[in-house]
Every structure is written in C-alpha cells, then in structure tokens.
Write a protein that holds these residues in place. Structure first.
Motif, PDB file in Angstrom:
ATOM      1  N   SER A  46       1.474  -1.147  -0.470  1.00  0.00           N
ATOM      2  CA  SER A  46      -0.200   0.073   0.011  1.00  0.00           C
ATOM      3  C   SER A  46       0.806   1.475  -0.183  1.00  0.00           C
ATOM      4  O   SER A  46       1.941   0.892   0.195  1.00  0.00           O
ATOM      5  CB  SER A  46      -1.259   0.114   1.211  1.00  0.00           C
ATOM      6  OG  SER A  46      -0.381  -0.073   2.471  1.00  0.00           O
ATOM      7  N   GLY A  47       0.180   2.281  -0.052  1.00  0.00           N
ATOM      8  CA  GLY A  47       0.280   3.870  -0.122  1.00  0.00           C
ATOM      9  C   GLY A  47       1.319   4.733  -1.480  1.00  0.00           C
ATOM     10  O   GLY A  47       2.087   5.743  -1.673  1.00  0.00           O
ATOM     11  N   GLY A  48       0.704   3.333  -2.918  1.00  0.00           N
ATOM     12  CA  GLY A  48       1.013   4.054  -3.800  1.00  0.00           C
ATOM     13  C   GLY A  48       0.737   4.909  -3.760  1.00  0.00           C
ATOM     14  O   GLY A  48      -1.016   5.416  -3.265  1.00  0.00           O
ATOM     15  N   GLN A  98       8.839  -2.608 -11.866  1.00  0.00           N
ATOM     16  CA  GLN A  98       9.223  -2.156 -12.999  1.00  0.00           C
ATOM     17  C   GLN A  98       8.249  -1.774 -13.756  1.00  0.00           C
ATOM     18  O   GLN A  98       6.882  -1.327 -13.494  1.00  0.00           O
ATOM     19  CB  GLN A  98       7.748  -4.170 -13.182  1.00  0.00           C
ATOM     20  CG  GLN A  98       8.267  -3.966 -14.882  1.00  0.00           C
ATOM     21  CD  GLN A  98       7.653  -5.739 -14.882  1.00  0.00           C
ATOM     22  OE1 GLN A  98       6.897  -6.547 -14.270  1.00  0.00           O
ATOM     23  NE2 GLN A  98       8.434  -6.304 -15.782  1.00  0.00           N
ATOM     24  N   GLY A  99       9.462  -0.023 -14.233  1.00  0.00           N
ATOM     25  CA  GLY A  99       8.796   0.446 -15.043  1.00  0.00           C
ATOM     26  C   GLY A  99       8.211  -0.102 -16.011  1.00  0.00           C
ATOM     27  O   GLY A  99       7.920  -0.774 -16.901  1.00  0.00           O
ATOM     28  N   THR A 105       9.214   6.161 -11.599  1.00  0.00           N
ATOM     29  CA  THR A 105       7.087   5.817 -12.245  1.00  0.00           C
ATOM     30  C   THR A 105       7.548   4.226 -12.439  1.00  0.00           C
ATOM     31  O   THR A 105       8.287   3.512 -13.544  1.00  0.00           O
ATOM     32  CB  THR A 105       6.687   6.178 -13.695  1.00  0.00           C
ATOM     33  OG1 THR A 105       6.836   7.744 -12.709  1.00  0.00           O
ATOM     34  CG2 THR A 105       5.823   5.922 -13.469  1.00  0.00           C
ATOM     35  N   ALA A 106       6.621   2.950 -11.550  1.00  0.00           N
ATOM     36  CA  ALA A 106       6.508   1.418 -11.699  1.00  0.00           C
ATOM     37  C   ALA A 106       5.487   1.030 -10.945  1.00  0.00           C
ATOM     38  O   ALA A 106       5.354   1.598 -10.167  1.00  0.00           O
ATOM     39  CB  ALA A 106       8.371   1.367 -11.132  1.00  0.00           C
ATOM     40  N   VAL A 107       6.023  -0.153 -10.695  1.00  0.00           N
ATOM     41  CA  VAL A 107       4.735  -0.637 -10.122  1.00  0.00           C
ATOM     42  C   VAL A 107       5.420  -1.373  -9.037  1.00  0.00           C
ATOM     43  O   VAL A 107       7.041  -2.293  -9.335  1.00  0.00           O
ATOM     44  CB  VAL A 107       3.832  -1.755 -10.798  1.00  0.00           C
ATOM     45  CG1 VAL A 107       3.306  -2.248  -9.716  1.00  0.00           C
ATOM     46  CG2 VAL A 107       3.123  -1.354 -11.765  1.00  0.00           C
ATOM     47  N   VAL A 151       3.251   3.178  -8.287  1.00  0.00           N
ATOM     48  CA  VAL A 151       4.163   5.072  -8.367  1.00  0.00           C
ATOM     49  C   VAL A 151       3.843   5.326 -10.008  1.00  0.00           C
ATOM     50  O   VAL A 151       4.844   4.899 -10.302  1.00  0.00           O
ATOM     51  CB  VAL A 151       5.345   4.446  -7.549  1.00  0.00           C
ATOM     52  CG1 VAL A 151       6.286   6.107  -7.419  1.00  0.00           C
ATOM     53  CG2 VAL A 151       4.530   4.594  -6.051  1.00  0.00           C
ATOM     54  N   THR A 152       3.456   6.805  -9.712  1.00  0.00           N
ATOM     55  CA  THR A 152       3.933   7.436 -10.719  1.00  0.00           C
ATOM     56  C   THR A 152       3.767   8.550 -10.269  1.00  0.00           C
ATOM     57  O   THR A 152       3.575   9.416  -9.321  1.00  0.00           O
ATOM     58  CB  THR A 152       2.503   7.645 -11.560  1.00  0.00           C
ATOM     59  OG1 THR A 152       1.156   6.423 -11.515  1.00  0.00           O
ATOM     60  CG2 THR A 152       2.534   8.760 -12.855  1.00  0.00           C
TER      61      THR A 152
END
Length: 121
Positions: A6-8, A38-39, A91-93, A117-118
């Motif tokens: 969590s937190g993204g 993973q971007g 930026t990535a998952v 995260v973006t």
C-alpha cells in the motif's frame, strides 16, 4: 503467505512517498524482505533488501541510494520503503517480496500484488 502493498499514488517530481508491505502467514522476523519495481516497458528490478533478524545489513540499488530507505517493523509484520526526491524515472509498479531465508540472497519466493507509483507534474 500473504503480502499486501500500500501507499502508492501520484506524486510530483521531488516529492516523497512511503510504501508499506503488510505480511502474514509466516514468522516475519525470520525472513529477508525485498522491494522490486517494474517500470513501463522495463524488466522488474531490485530496489532494496533488508535481512531477517541476525542476517546482516540492508542493501539498496545504486540508482536509488541516498533517496530511498528500506526498513522493517517486526512487531507490525511490515516492511517499508521510504522514497524521497522522486523522479519521473521512478515511475513503476512496486512489489514486495519475501526471500527464502534471513539473508539478502536470491530472489523472492513470494510476491505481493504491487502498488503503482507515478511521478509526474
């Protein structure tokens, strides 16, 4: 074993985020934990690893060293990734993973579902 990140979210360049990974189903303190990302169009890459109790010190990728910090709270069965001075290339998952033992070796044997995260203005 269950890992829930969590937190993204969306953050502007230069901003900060703290990711959390809540773990259950195993003795959390006994295992090393990792954060990967993973971007878009990229392979999954290691960001940071923190050992289980007695397993040594944390490792962090050179690309994020000085900006990201990994930590864990064994009482809360949670591992964190504090990210600051974020860049668009961050930026990535982001995925949380549990390793096979207490040391920072190998790749995770269990994964969370990931949190996006973006970094964008």
């Amino acid at each position: 074993v269950q890992l829930v990140e969590s937190g993204g979210g969306l953050v502007q360049p230069g901003g900060s985020l703290r990711l959390s990974c809540a773990a259950s189903g195993f003795t959390f303190s006994s295992y090393a934990m990792s954060w990967y990302r993973q971007g878009p169009g990229k392979e999954r890459e290691l960001v940071a690893t923190i050992p289980g109790s007695g397993g040594g010190s944390a490792n962090i990728a050179s690309s994020v060293n000085g900006r990201f910090t990994i930590s864990r709270d064994n009482a809360k069965n949670t591992v964190y990734l504090q990210m600051k001075s974020l860049k668009p290339e961050d930026t990535a998952v982001y995925y949380c993973g549990r390793l096979a033992g207490r040391w920072n070796r190998g790749t995770p044997v269990y994964w969370g579902q990931g949190t996006q995260v973006t970094v964008s203005s």
